[in-house]
Design an enzyme around this catalytic site. Structure first.
Site, mmCIF file in Angstrom:
data_model
loop_
_atom_site.group_PDB
_atom_site.id
_atom_site.type_symbol
_atom_site.label_atom_id
_atom_site.label_comp_id
_atom_site.label_asym_id
_atom_site.label_seq_id
_atom_site.Cartn_x
_atom_site.Cartn_y
_atom_site.Cartn_z
ATOM 1 N N HIS A 60 -7.065 4.728 13.077
ATOM 2 C CA HIS A 60 -6.949 5.922 12.230
ATOM 3 C C HIS A 60 -8.205 6.052 11.374
ATOM 4 O O HIS A 60 -9.040 5.133 11.323
ATOM 5 C CB HIS A 60 -5.700 5.823 11.347
ATOM 6 C CG HIS A 60 -5.656 4.626 10.462
ATOM 7 N ND1 HIS A 60 -6.395 4.506 9.324
ATOM 8 C CD2 HIS A 60 -4.968 3.468 10.568
ATOM 9 C CE1 HIS A 60 -6.156 3.348 8.760
ATOM 10 N NE2 HIS A 60 -5.300 2.675 9.505
HETATM 11 P P1 TYD Z 1 -1.343 1.097 8.570
HETATM 12 O O1 TYD Z 1 -2.308 1.470 7.485
HETATM 13 O O2 TYD Z 1 -1.163 2.069 9.699
HETATM 14 O O3 TYD Z 1 -1.719 -0.320 9.187
HETATM 15 P P2 TYD Z 1 -3.020 -0.799 10.017
HETATM 16 O O4 TYD Z 1 -4.130 0.164 9.762
HETATM 17 O O5 TYD Z 1 -3.271 -2.156 9.507
HETATM 18 O O6 TYD Z 1 -2.640 -0.881 11.456
HETATM 19 O O7 TYD Z 1 0.066 0.780 7.892
HETATM 20 C C1 TYD Z 1 1.109 0.193 8.617
HETATM 21 C C2 TYD Z 1 2.418 0.578 7.965
HETATM 22 O O8 TYD Z 1 2.491 0.061 6.638
HETATM 23 C C3 TYD Z 1 2.625 2.085 7.878
HETATM 24 O O9 TYD Z 1 3.981 2.350 8.203
HETATM 25 C C4 TYD Z 1 2.377 2.412 6.443
HETATM 26 C C5 TYD Z 1 2.692 1.116 5.715
HETATM 27 N N1 TYD Z 1 1.839 0.919 4.534
HETATM 28 C C6 TYD Z 1 2.374 1.095 3.272
HETATM 29 O O10 TYD Z 1 3.560 1.435 3.087
HETATM 30 N N2 TYD Z 1 1.570 0.899 2.178
HETATM 31 C C7 TYD Z 1 0.268 0.545 2.312
HETATM 32 O O11 TYD Z 1 -0.444 0.372 1.275
HETATM 33 C C8 TYD Z 1 -0.276 0.371 3.634
HETATM 34 C C9 TYD Z 1 -1.706 -0.020 3.836
HETATM 35 C C10 TYD Z 1 0.552 0.568 4.708
#
Ligand code: TYD
Length: 144
Positions: A60
């Site tokens: 993303h």
């Molecule tokens: P995401 O940022 O997509 O993870 P990565 O980039 O590491 O693969 O986040 C994964 C999940 O965690 C998503 O459902 C959102 C949640 N999340 C939160 O609730 N708070 C946060 O601060 C972060 C970073 C993620």
């Protein structure tokens, strides 16, 4: 930040930064101070751990969020992409961090066993700040 600014950032704006290391016989200590060692004020800290072998994270971009990513333990690769260029940076030192600007697509992969990804972020979590679709990302960058 004006929401149009995130169009302007390229992967060359994503700097690999080296922080000081307080080396002592009883271990090392590294400090990252918001607004001093890193350009932005730190409003949120999170960490990713227990990543199963072969799994990826990221996939993303962010509209406004700035982040500093540190491999505080182990190693992993960060693929950064501005829609025109793409580059892979290996993070494997606890005293180095990769500054990720808004409007940069990122993928984290090749996690070593025991890797811990520390993320220092410029703002609180909001799903509205995410761009999770690569075509939408290219459109926002003005490349579609
Ligand atoms: P995401 O940022 O997509 O993870 P990565 O980039 O590491 O693969 O986040 C994964 C999940 O965690 C998503 O459902 C959102 C949640 N999340 C939160 O609730 N708070 C946060 O601060 C972060 C970073 C993620």
């Amino acid at each position: 930040m004006d929401s149009s600014e995130n169009k302007l950032y390229t992967i060359t704006d994503c700097k690999l930064m080296t922080f000081g290391k307080h080396h002592r016989p009883n271990g090392n200590l590294t400090v990252v101070a918001g607004g001093e060692d890193v350009q932005f004020d730190i409003r949120r800290v999170y960490y990713i751990y227990d990543v199963p072998s072969g799994e990826d994270r990221g996939g993303h971009a962010h509209k406004n969020l700035q982040q500093l990513i540190i491999a505080v333990s182990g190693s992993f690769d960060v693929v950064i992409d501005d829609g025109s260029s793409r580059k892979t940076i290996t993070l494997n030192r606890p005293y180095c961090g990769l500054l990720l600007r808004p409007g940069i697509w990122r993928e984290l992969n090749n996690f070593s066993s025991g890797a811990v990804t520390l993320v220092l972020a410029s703002d609180l979590f909001t799903e509205d700040d995410y761009i999770r679709d690569y075509k939408e990302f290219l459109a926002i960058k003005g490349l579609l």
